[in-house]
Structures are given as structure tokens and as C-alpha cells.
Design a protein around this motif. Structure first.
Motif, PDB file in Angstrom:
ATOM      1  N   ARG A   1      -3.521  10.033   9.949  1.00 23.80           N
ATOM      2  CA  ARG A   1      -4.668  10.686  10.174  1.00 23.80           C
ATOM      3  C   ARG A   1      -5.661   9.830   9.928  1.00 23.80           C
ATOM      4  O   ARG A   1      -6.680   9.959  10.519  1.00 23.80           O
ATOM      5  CB  ARG A   1      -4.701  11.646   8.662  1.00 23.80           C
ATOM      6  CG  ARG A   1      -3.940  12.945   8.866  1.00 23.80           C
ATOM      7  CD  ARG A   1      -4.038  13.931   7.801  1.00 23.80           C
ATOM      8  NE  ARG A   1      -4.723  13.704   6.864  1.00 23.80           N
ATOM      9  CZ  ARG A   1      -4.711  13.796   5.456  1.00 23.80           C
ATOM     10  NH1 ARG A   1      -3.587  14.540   5.033  1.00 23.80           N
ATOM     11  NH2 ARG A   1      -5.632  13.591   4.684  1.00 23.80           N
ATOM     12  N   MET A   2      -5.552   8.702   8.994  1.00 20.25           N
ATOM     13  CA  MET A   2      -6.623   7.798   9.117  1.00 20.25           C
ATOM     14  C   MET A   2      -6.810   7.077  10.500  1.00 20.25           C
ATOM     15  O   MET A   2      -7.978   6.987  11.141  1.00 20.25           O
ATOM     16  CB  MET A   2      -6.284   6.732   8.390  1.00 20.25           C
ATOM     17  CG  MET A   2      -7.283   5.338   7.993  1.00 20.25           C
ATOM     18  SD  MET A   2      -6.343   4.182   7.187  1.00 20.25           S
ATOM     19  CE  MET A   2      -5.724   4.422   5.915  1.00 20.25           C
ATOM     20  N   THR A   3      -5.882   6.900  11.362  1.00 18.98           N
ATOM     21  CA  THR A   3      -5.950   6.550  12.683  1.00 18.98           C
ATOM     22  C   THR A   3      -6.859   7.384  13.664  1.00 18.98           C
ATOM     23  O   THR A   3      -7.769   7.078  14.223  1.00 18.98           O
ATOM     24  CB  THR A   3      -4.462   6.135  13.117  1.00 18.98           C
ATOM     25  OG1 THR A   3      -4.061   5.019  12.552  1.00 18.98           O
ATOM     26  CG2 THR A   3      -4.968   5.481  14.710  1.00 18.98           C
TER      27      THR A   3
ATOM     28  N   ILE B   1       0.909  -1.399  -0.037  1.00 18.34           N
ATOM     29  CA  ILE B   1       0.014   0.112   0.123  1.00 18.34           C
ATOM     30  C   ILE B   1       0.827   1.200   0.069  1.00 18.34           C
ATOM     31  O   ILE B   1       1.731   1.513   0.807  1.00 18.34           O
ATOM     32  CB  ILE B   1      -1.151  -0.146   1.190  1.00 18.34           C
ATOM     33  CG1 ILE B   1      -1.877  -1.154   1.161  1.00 18.34           C
ATOM     34  CG2 ILE B   1      -1.858   1.550   1.217  1.00 18.34           C
ATOM     35  CD1 ILE B   1      -2.597  -1.272   2.485  1.00 18.34           C
ATOM     36  N   LYS B   2       0.798   2.064  -1.013  1.00 15.88           N
ATOM     37  CA  LYS B   2       1.658   3.202  -1.198  1.00 15.88           C
ATOM     38  C   LYS B   2       0.737   4.538  -0.327  1.00 15.88           C
ATOM     39  O   LYS B   2       0.190   5.284  -0.987  1.00 15.88           O
ATOM     40  CB  LYS B   2       1.788   3.731  -2.505  1.00 15.88           C
ATOM     41  CG  LYS B   2       2.290   2.558  -3.597  1.00 15.88           C
ATOM     42  CD  LYS B   2       3.525   2.346  -2.823  1.00 15.88           C
ATOM     43  CE  LYS B   2       4.225   1.110  -3.777  1.00 15.88           C
ATOM     44  NZ  LYS B   2       5.598   0.831  -3.372  1.00 15.88           N
ATOM     45  N   LEU B   3       1.123   4.596   0.860  1.00 12.04           N
ATOM     46  CA  LEU B   3       0.512   5.465   1.742  1.00 12.04           C
ATOM     47  C   LEU B   3       1.539   6.306   2.512  1.00 12.04           C
ATOM     48  O   LEU B   3       2.410   5.647   3.032  1.00 12.04           O
ATOM     49  CB  LEU B   3      -0.433   4.831   2.784  1.00 12.04           C
ATOM     50  CG  LEU B   3      -2.126   4.745   2.622  1.00 12.04           C
ATOM     51  CD1 LEU B   3      -2.526   4.156   3.694  1.00 12.04           C
ATOM     52  CD2 LEU B   3      -2.359   6.080   2.371  1.00 12.04           C
ATOM     53  N   ALA B   4       1.559   7.707   2.641  1.00 10.66           N
ATOM     54  CA  ALA B   4       2.454   8.247   3.389  1.00 10.66           C
ATOM     55  C   ALA B   4       2.351   8.193   4.762  1.00 10.66           C
ATOM     56  O   ALA B   4       1.097   7.748   5.228  1.00 10.66           O
ATOM     57  CB  ALA B   4       2.528   9.687   2.997  1.00 10.66           C
ATOM     58  N   PRO B   5       3.421   8.263   5.470  1.00  6.64           N
ATOM     59  CA  PRO B   5       3.179   7.970   7.228  1.00  6.64           C
ATOM     60  C   PRO B   5       1.846   9.235   7.866  1.00  6.64           C
ATOM     61  O   PRO B   5       1.339   8.538   8.647  1.00  6.64           O
ATOM     62  CB  PRO B   5       4.649   8.257   7.680  1.00  6.64           C
ATOM     63  CG  PRO B   5       5.328   7.777   6.587  1.00  6.64           C
ATOM     64  CD  PRO B   5       4.609   8.577   5.425  1.00  6.64           C
ATOM     65  N   ASP B   6       2.053  10.080   7.315  1.00  8.77           N
ATOM     66  CA  ASP B   6       1.200  11.075   7.904  1.00  8.77           C
ATOM     67  C   ASP B   6      -0.336  10.847   7.640  1.00  8.77           C
ATOM     68  O   ASP B   6      -1.198  10.965   8.249  1.00  8.77           O
ATOM     69  CB  ASP B   6       1.439  12.478   7.535  1.00  8.77           C
ATOM     70  CG  ASP B   6       1.379  12.797   6.012  1.00  8.77           C
ATOM     71  OD1 ASP B   6       1.826  11.923   5.252  1.00  8.77           O
ATOM     72  OD2 ASP B   6       1.087  13.902   5.776  1.00  8.77           O
TER      73      ASP B   6
END
Length: 465
Positions: A150-152, A141-146
Motif C-alpha cells: 500500500r505504501m508503494t 521493520i515490523k511491517l505487514a506485506p500488504d
């Protein structure tokens, strides 16, 4: 530095055996020695208040002056000529240190009022989050850490709402609709309804959780997509309002307004007020030519902003919003020469321009913040936008539109340079931030280099008013 080392220096040799120097408190001797070395280095035959302020700013501030005064009284008596300059400098620095403004740290310790802790979420949600994290770290999954963080956070906020509303902690259309109603009617800590962009971010993050967890039906994800589209349509109306605010701003008055505030500094008797006005002038003058987002409060000399090749440049810097995206280039921003004297004024404050190089070196070595309150505390995260709101009725985000407004007026091709300045990579962003007034301007083509663009703008702003 010990007393023995200090008195062994050449300039103390004629008086090295003086009982006054030998019996003086070490802190006072150290301050006096530092002041003498400063005078030698900078050729100060007679100390002025500016000399004393700069020396103190490069050392321990008003405390250093206090020690130097005490030492000089012992060595030269209470009528020693330099004492007047030292005391004037001490008074100025003390007035700033006693600045009675509100300290606004950019990061505070917040109480968790509308959010659950992660461990309070249903175990199923926690497992889905852990799976998303593992797949992200594995490159699936290509997700940036931030974005993952934010999702959490949004998931914890949604869980809090469900618990407070005595609803089942689950994703159902009815619950999501109620949460939407709550978010669109909720008043923020600033006393205003949440902005459409904030609500879009909330539901986009929840949608991403549903999508990446692969545990929820696709129709549910599509329902949130439909909601997001409606929110984006509403955001388009707000964008139109933003351009209305831009149309109300005569961009040719921005730089003169900053110059006017800077010129007014000399009329102020309170040193703290002078610092505030220099901050305000810089907050108006610099952003239109270097349109960062909400990161001005965090810029530091040396770490981010360096003096090189005759101008202040951002070095090894990635904009906060995109810095985690793979392959993003460092932002090639700098302070344009036409406005760099506002940054110089921040460094010099009330002091002699001959000390500018020394202050630049100290700012680089000690990583001074670009914006700082008179008492040396950092400004709030939204400080620059607050200044723009009070001056022009809209926040500093409008600066990205101003960039396109200016470069489109020069040539349509020049908007490519505007995209670079704004850290935009898509034509969609380019169209969003290009105002209607700029499209109508379409003047003759000029240079494509960023400096040439803004040199042309500054040279012709009076004619285009």
C-alpha cells in the motif's frame, strides 16, 4: 470412462450387447450411466425435476441433461416418463445460465489512470523503498506485506499527481498541501468524494514512507501527523453519523426481514430470481452473527467454511485485515444455528432437502463460493454491503456495531465476547463500535459464551423491541 467399462457394470449386464448402447455416442452413454447410478444411490424409483437438477448440478449441468435426454430417447422412446422431469430441470438450469445480470468479478484488470509505474518514480524514492523492503525482510521493520504494498501504491499515486501538476517530484509542505486538496475534492469511480478513511490511509502510508526511509526531516513527518489528527477528528464525526444510522435500525427487524425475503422465494417463477433472493436473504441474516469485513464474496465451502459438529464453521481462517500480523489467532467464527438454514437454502436452491448432505459434500470437495450469481459467476466484493445499504441505509460494516449493541445489552462483561467476534484486540476499538443506545440498555448479565449470548438475543429480541 470407456464404453467397455460402463457396459461391464452389473446394472448394464442384461443389455450389454444391445446395438443401441453399443452404437450410442459415448458422451450420451456416460450421462445415462451417471443418471442410473445416481438413481440407485439415492433410491429414486421415479425421477422428479428435483432429482434431475441435483444430478445435473453434481455433474455437467444442463449439458449432462441434454446428453441424458438424447440417450433415453434412443433407449426408451420419445414418450419415456422420465423425459418430462429431465426437460423441466434443463429449463430451470438454462434460465439460471442465461441470467442477464452484470458480471462483477472481484478483481478486474484496471488501467493505471492516476498512478505511475514503480520504475517511473525518482531513483531516490526507489532506493528508499528497496531499503525499507530489505529492512522489513530482515526483521528490523515490523511491517505487514500488504502495508508495504500500500505504501508503494500511494507513493506512485503521489508521484503521478506531482508530474501531472508539473511540480518537482519531491516531498515539500506546499506539494503535500496541494495533493491534500486534490484528494479531498477528487470524485471516485463511484461518483462520490473519497471518504475520510481513504484519505487517512493515503497520508498515513506517505508518512510511513518518510519515517521508515530516514531520509527526510522530522518536522515534515510531524506536519503530516498533525494533518492525520485533523482527519481523524473529522472521521469521528462520520462515526457519529454511523451510529445515527445504527440508531435508526431496529435490530430486532433484521432477522425477520431476512426470513421474509426467503419466504418470498416460493412466489417467484423465474429460477434466477429465486437464486438472487436467497443470496439477499443470506446477506442480511448471516453477517450480524458473524461480522466479517469485506470478505464474504471470497468465502468458499471446504476451503474456508466447513460443516462440522452440526454447524458451518470457519476453519483455519484469518481475517483479511489482520491475517499478516504476527501472532494473530485464527478467527473462530461460525454460522449461528439460528441462521444456518439460509446457507442450507443456498446449497439446496429449489431441490429436495434429502440431498443436503450430498450437496454439502460436493460444495466442500469442489470449493463452491458461498455467494454466487445464478449463472455461477462470483458476486462483487462489496455485494453484502450493497444489500445492507439498500435495506437499512448503511453498509454491512454496521454489523460490528450491532454485535456490541447486542452484547452490551446483555452485560458489560459480555462485550469481551463481542471483541472476539469482531476480531478487535484494543479497548479503543471496543469503545468506537459500542453505540450509545447499547450503553443505555445495560440489561441483566447473561452467559459469556458466544453461543449463549446470541441464543439469549434471539430468544428475547421481541421483548426488547
Amino acid at each position: 470412462m470407456t464404453r467397455h467399462v460402463i457396459l461391464a457394470k452389473p446394472h448394464w449386464q442384461p443389455n450389454a450387447a444391445s446395438p443401441i448402447l453399443l452404437g450410442m455416442p459415448l458422451a450420451e452413454l456416460q450421462a445415462l450411466d451417471s443418471l442410473v447410478e445416481f438413481m440407485i444411490e439415492h433410491g429414486c424409483a421415479e425421477l422428479t425435476p428435483s432429482d434431475c437438477r441435483v444430478w445435473a448440478r453434481l455433474n455437467d449441468g444442463a449439458a449432462a441433461i441434454g446428453n441424458a435426454v438424447a440417450a433415453m430417447i434412443k433407449t426408451d422412446g420419445p414418450e419415456a416418463p422420465p423425459l418430462a422431469s429431465l426437460r423441466a430441470a434443463e429449463q430451470s438450469l438454462t434460465a439460471c445460465a442465461r441470467f442477464a445480470g452484470i458480471s462483477r468479478e472481484p478483481r478486474r484488470d484496471y488501467k493505471r489512470n492516476i498512478s505511475l509505474y514503480l520504475e517511473e518514480l525518482p531513483m531516490e524514492w526507489q532506493q528508499h523503498l528497496a531499503g525499507i523492503r530489505d529492512r522489513r525482510e530482515g526483521g528490523e521493520i515490523k511491517l505487514a506485506p500488504d502495508l508495504y504494498d500500500r505504501m508503494t501504491r500511494k507513493l506512485c499515486q503521489y508521484g503521478w499527481y506531482l508530474r501531472e501538476s508539473q511540480l518537482a517530484l519531491d516531498f515539500e509542505i506546499t506539494s503535500l498541501r496541494k495533493y491534500y486538496t486534490f484528494e479531498t475534492t477528487r470524485i471516485s469511480a463511484r461518483g462520490a468524494p473519497l471518504s475520510t478513511s481513504t484519505i487517512i490511509a493515503t497520508f498515513a502510508d506517505l508518512r510511513d514512507f518518510l519515517r521508515f526511509s530516514k531520509a527526510y526531516p522530522k518536522p515534515l513527518v510531524k506536519q503530516i501527523d498533525k494533518l492525520l489528527q485533523k482527519l481523524r477528528d473529522r472521521a469521528s464525526v462520520e462515526t457519529a453519523q454511523k451510529f445515527a444510522a445504527l440508531a435508526a435500525i431496529d435490530i430486532t427487524t433484521i432477522h425477520p426481514r431476512a426470513e421474509s425475503i426467503l419466504a418470498d422465494v416460493a412466489k417467484q417463477t423465474n429460477p434466477a430470481t429465486r437464486v438472487i433472493k436467497r443470496n439477499r436473504a443470506m446477506a442480511i441474516a448471516v453477517p450480524p452473527l458473524t461480522p466479517l469485513r469485506r470478505e464474504w464474496h471470497d468465502l468458499r465451502f471446504g476451503r474456508d467454511l466447513v460443516w462440522t459438529e452440526g454447524r458451518y464453521r470457519l476453519r483455519d481462517y484469518k481475517l483479511r485485515k489482520t491475517r499478516h500480523r504476527p501472532g494473530r489467532e485464527d478467527y473462530p467464527g461460525s454460522v449461528h444455528p439460528n441462521v444456518q438454514h439460509f446457507v442450507d437454502a443456498r446449497l439446496l436452491q429449489d431441490d429436495d432437502p434429502k440431498y443436503l448432505d450430498a450437496l454439502r459434500d460436493a460444495a466442500k470437495e469442489e470449493e463452491w463460493p458461498l455467494f454466487v450469481h445464478p449463472d455461477s459467476t462470483r458476486v462483487a466484493e462489496n455485494y453484502v454491503s450493497q444489500v445492507w445499504s439498500t435495506e437499512f441505509g448503511t453498509g454491512a460494516h454496521i454489523c460490528r456495531s450491532i454485535v456490541y449493541d447486542v452484547v452490551f445489552a446483555i452485560s458489560e462483561d459480555a462485550t469481551l465476547a463481542g471483541m472476539l467476534m469482531n476480531d478487535h484486540t484494543s479497548q479503543q476499538a471496543r469503545k468506537k463500535y459500542t453505540g450509545d443506545r447499547a450503553k443505555l440498555a445495560a440489561l441483566a448479565a447473561a452467559g459469556k459464551e458466544i453461543d449463549d449470548i446470541f441464543d439469549e438475543y434471539n430468544g428475547s429480541r421481541g421483548a426488547s423491541a
